[in-house]
Design an enzyme around this catalytic site. Structure first.
Site, PDB file in Angstrom:
ATOM      1  N   ASN A 183      41.323   7.454 -30.447  1.00 52.98           N
ATOM      2  CA  ASN A 183      42.730   7.854 -30.379  1.00 52.98           C
ATOM      3  C   ASN A 183      43.484   7.455 -31.640  1.00 52.98           C
ATOM      4  O   ASN A 183      44.294   8.225 -32.167  1.00 52.98           O
ATOM      5  CB  ASN A 183      43.399   7.232 -29.153  1.00 52.98           C
ATOM      6  N   HIS A 188      45.575  11.698 -30.129  1.00 62.48           N
ATOM      7  CA  HIS A 188      45.349  11.826 -28.690  1.00 62.48           C
ATOM      8  C   HIS A 188      44.787  13.186 -28.297  1.00 62.48           C
ATOM      9  O   HIS A 188      44.128  13.299 -27.257  1.00 62.48           O
ATOM     10  CB  HIS A 188      46.637  11.530 -27.924  1.00 62.48           C
ATOM     11  N   ASP A 192      41.729  13.438 -25.875  1.00 63.23           N
ATOM     12  CA  ASP A 192      41.657  14.267 -24.672  1.00 63.23           C
ATOM     13  C   ASP A 192      40.428  15.171 -24.696  1.00 63.23           C
ATOM     14  O   ASP A 192      39.751  15.360 -23.674  1.00 63.23           O
ATOM     15  CB  ASP A 192      42.923  15.119 -24.537  1.00 63.23           C
ATOM     16  N   GLU A 218      39.204   6.012 -19.910  1.00 62.13           N
ATOM     17  CA  GLU A 218      37.930   6.486 -20.471  1.00 62.13           C
ATOM     18  C   GLU A 218      36.751   6.121 -19.574  1.00 62.13           C
ATOM     19  O   GLU A 218      35.605   6.092 -20.024  1.00 62.13           O
ATOM     20  CB  GLU A 218      37.720   5.903 -21.873  1.00 62.13           C
TER      21      GLU A 218
END
Length: 312
Positions: A183, A188, A192, A218
């Site tokens: 990240n 992000h 994702d 996660e």
């Protein structure tokens, strides 16, 4: 509703059954294929053998009566539409039947063809809306796989099956290594995408009977049905290795994606928490002994292979 509706009529009174079947056959708005049984035990057996769309059940059967009929049929046929029949017109009973899983409640005193037809059509629609809402409540919005609620429901079901029928199963909890760095380095959106690619990869590596869910963040879980520890560890090793080989490049050119896993098998006396704790302990050791590996907790030891003693 152009397709024929598969309907099971559960009615021990043959005269009432003939009247209901007459109304169903006379209806031009829907096409219905009807099977008829006279006891709850026969109904449960029939639902296991055939996938019925609608169950019409009398509240007073010779081997079971009242709301227990609805509860047991709902357990046997979780997705079917249930319509309850009764000899009286008690609104309190109607409300309780719906609370126990029925979609409609009809009095035999007022039963007519058009009313029965409307009840079937509207009940099917309500059940479809309910199943859609339940599915959405059990689905992780980002990845499209089951969420933690779905995971806990399936775990409870598997523990119950183990306690009653001694059917083994295993749990692997996977965690993405250094996910915060992903990240931080790529943003992000890439994070994702990593979660979506991992969920798809795990899903493709296990059997259709196994269940992949996202627990949150996660962290992912795989429930291996009718599987013992050695086999679950083997499949978890294989999934981890393939994800390490293939998934990073699918997400970003410069990414090397690895995961760690902890595996545990259900044991006598387990509940949801104790089994998760053992898998978590194995995952913790895997994370703290280099990552990119799967370890199993056999109830006493944490091992990379079932035959070896790796850690206490």
């Amino acid at each position: 509703m152009n397709n024929s509706i598969r309907l099971l009529l559960v009615e021990d009174n043959d005269a009432d059954a003939r009247i209901i079947q007459f109304h169903l056959k006379a209806c031009s708005e829907i096409r219905v294929s009807v099977d008829h049984v006279g006891t709850l035990s026969d109904a449960i057996a029939a639902t296991h053998d055939h996938g019925y769309d609608v169950l019409i059940v009398d509240m007073g059967l010779p081997d079971c009566s009242g709301l227990a009929n609805v509860t047991r049929l709902r357990e046997a046929a979780p997705t079917a539409t249930i319509i309850v029949l009764t000899a009286d017109d008690d609104d309190t009973d109607a409300l309780e039947a719906i609370r126990h899983g029925a979609q409609e409640y009809l009095s035999k005193q007022r039963l007519r063809g058009p009313l029965l037809t409307r009840a079937i059509r509207h009940s099917i629609t309500r059940q479809q809306h309910l199943l859609t809402a339940q599915s959405q409540a059990m689905t992780d919005a980002l990845t499209g796989i089951g969420n933690r609620r779905a995971f806990e429901r399936e775990m409870d079901r598997r523990i119950h099956e183990y306690q009653r029928h001694d059917v083994p199963f295993c749990l692997t909890i996977f965690d993405i290594d250094h996910f915060k760095k992903i990240n931080d380095q790529w943003g992000h959106d890439v994070g994702d995408k990593t979660l979506r690619v991992l969920s798809e990869s795990l899903y493709n590596e296990v059997r259709a009977t196994d269940m992949v869910t996202r627990l949150g963040g996660e962290e992912f879980a795989v429930i291996f049905v009718a599987t013992q520890l050695a086999e679950a560890l083997k499949v978890s090793h294989r999934a981890r290795a393939k994800i390490g080989e293939r998934c990073g490049a699918r997400i970003h050119d410069d990414m090397q994606l690895t995961i760690s896993g902890g595996v545990a098998e259900v044991a006598p006396g387990d509940d949801l928490r104790t089994l998760i704790n053992r898998a978590d302990e194995a995952l913790y050791v895997a994370k703290n002994s280099g990552r990119d590996r799967c370890l199993a907790h056999d109830g006493t030891l944490i091992c990379g292979e079932i035959s070896e003693t790796c850690a206490t």
